[in-house]
Design a protein around this motif. Structure first.
Motif, short mmCIF file in Angstrom:
data_model
loop_
_atom_site.label_atom_id
_atom_site.label_comp_id
_atom_site.label_asym_id
_atom_site.label_seq_id
_atom_site.Cartn_x
_atom_site.Cartn_y
_atom_site.Cartn_z
N LEU A 46 0.83 -1.20 0.00
CA LEU A 46 0.00 0.00 0.00
C LEU A 46 0.87 1.26 0.00
O LEU A 46 0.58 2.23 -0.72
N ASP A 47 1.94 1.23 0.78
CA ASP A 47 2.86 2.37 0.81
C ASP A 47 3.47 2.60 -0.57
O ASP A 47 3.60 3.74 -1.03
N TRP A 48 3.86 1.52 -1.22
CA TRP A 48 4.45 1.61 -2.55
C TRP A 48 3.43 2.13 -3.56
O TRP A 48 3.73 2.96 -4.41
N MET A 49 2.19 1.66 -3.45
CA MET A 49 1.12 2.15 -4.34
C MET A 49 0.89 3.65 -4.14
O MET A 49 0.69 4.37 -5.11
N ARG A 50 0.92 4.11 -2.91
CA ARG A 50 0.75 5.55 -2.65
C ARG A 50 1.88 6.34 -3.33
O ARG A 50 1.63 7.38 -3.94
N LEU A 51 3.10 5.84 -3.19
CA LEU A 51 4.23 6.51 -3.81
C LEU A 51 4.09 6.53 -5.33
O LEU A 51 4.27 7.57 -5.97
N MET A 52 3.74 5.40 -5.91
CA MET A 52 3.56 5.34 -7.36
C MET A 52 2.43 6.25 -7.81
O MET A 52 2.52 6.90 -8.86
N SER A 53 1.37 6.33 -7.03
CA SER A 53 0.25 7.22 -7.37
C SER A 53 0.71 8.67 -7.37
O SER A 53 0.29 9.46 -8.23
N CYS A 54 1.56 9.02 -6.42
CA CYS A 54 2.12 10.38 -6.40
C CYS A 54 2.95 10.63 -7.65
O CYS A 54 2.83 11.67 -8.30
N PHE A 55 3.80 9.67 -7.99
CA PHE A 55 4.63 9.81 -9.18
C PHE A 55 3.76 9.92 -10.43
O PHE A 55 4.00 10.74 -11.31
N ARG A 56 2.73 9.08 -10.52
CA ARG A 56 1.83 9.11 -11.68
C ARG A 56 1.08 10.44 -11.77
O ARG A 56 0.86 10.96 -12.84
N ALA A 57 0.70 10.99 -10.61
CA ALA A 57 -0.02 12.27 -10.59
C ALA A 57 0.84 13.39 -11.17
O ALA A 57 0.33 14.38 -11.68
N THR A 58 2.15 13.23 -11.10
CA THR A 58 3.06 14.24 -11.66
C THR A 58 3.33 13.98 -13.14
O THR A 58 4.02 14.77 -13.78
N GLY A 59 2.81 12.88 -13.65
CA GLY A 59 3.01 12.57 -15.06
C GLY A 59 4.13 11.57 -15.33
O GLY A 59 4.47 11.33 -16.49
N MET A 60 4.70 10.98 -14.28
CA MET A 60 5.76 10.00 -14.50
C MET A 60 5.19 8.83 -15.32
O MET A 60 4.09 8.35 -15.05
N LYS A 61 5.95 8.41 -16.29
CA LYS A 61 5.51 7.34 -17.17
C LYS A 61 5.59 5.98 -16.47
O LYS A 61 6.46 5.75 -15.64
N ILE A 62 4.70 5.10 -16.87
CA ILE A 62 4.72 3.72 -16.36
C ILE A 62 6.06 3.07 -16.67
O ILE A 62 6.61 2.34 -15.85
N SER A 63 6.61 3.36 -17.85
CA SER A 63 7.90 2.75 -18.22
C SER A 63 9.00 3.17 -17.24
O SER A 63 9.87 2.37 -16.90
N THR A 64 8.96 4.40 -16.77
CA THR A 64 9.95 4.87 -15.79
C THR A 64 9.75 4.14 -14.47
O THR A 64 10.72 3.71 -13.83
N LEU A 65 8.49 4.00 -14.06
CA LEU A 65 8.21 3.26 -12.82
C LEU A 65 8.67 1.81 -12.93
O LEU A 65 9.25 1.26 -11.99
N LYS A 66 8.43 1.19 -14.08
CA LYS A 66 8.87 -0.19 -14.29
C LYS A 66 10.38 -0.29 -14.16
O LYS A 66 10.90 -1.23 -13.54
N HIS A 67 11.06 0.67 -14.75
CA HIS A 67 12.52 0.68 -14.69
C HIS A 67 12.98 0.81 -13.23
O HIS A 67 13.90 0.11 -12.80
#
Length: 138
Positions: A46-67
């Protein structure tokens, strides 16, 4: 303590399909399943999902998150690479933040102008635009 996808969805305030998508994309490694095949989430997920949601809200690409996830799975030796990615991303966010601040200021200024026009303290924009149009035709 483990959470079902419904509980995770409620705690995160996001739809279950988003959680499933993140898992399908490999962004939530090591999700365990119960004897019925239901996902079991831990607080760390859940903590990781919150962080990823923050990153996604800024426009970070899924490919960057995967990397980033792939690097994290490779261990602490990849911390310098992850830091470099986030540092570069932070610079981009700061640039965008500056641009948004300028745009917000422009909107605020335009709203003040409209207020002044409505109160009769400034001439109508239509008249100004007509004058500009006339001047450009000369």
């Amino acid at each position: 303590m483990s959470f079902s996808i419904k509980e995770a969805s409620e705690r995160l305030g996001c739809p279950a399909h988003k959680i499933r998508y993140y898992e399908k994309e490999g962004l939530l490694p090591y999700i365990q399943r119960d004897e019925h095949g239901n996902r079991q989430f831990e607080q760390e997920h859940l903590d990781w999902m919150r962080l990823m949601s923050c990153f996604r809200a800024t426009g970070m690409k899924i490919s960057t998150l995967k990397h980033m996830v792939r690097l994290a799975l490779d261990g602490d030796s990849t911390i310098p690479q992850r830091k470099a990615i986030l540092s570069e991303y932070k610079e981009d966010l700061q640039r965008r933040q500056y641009e948004l601040a300028e745009a917000l200021e422009a909107v605020d200024n335009k709203l003040v102008i409209y207020e002044e026009i409505e109160k009769g303290r400034l001439p109508s924009e239509s008249k100004l635009l007509s004058q500009m149009d006339s001047a450009s035709k000369q």
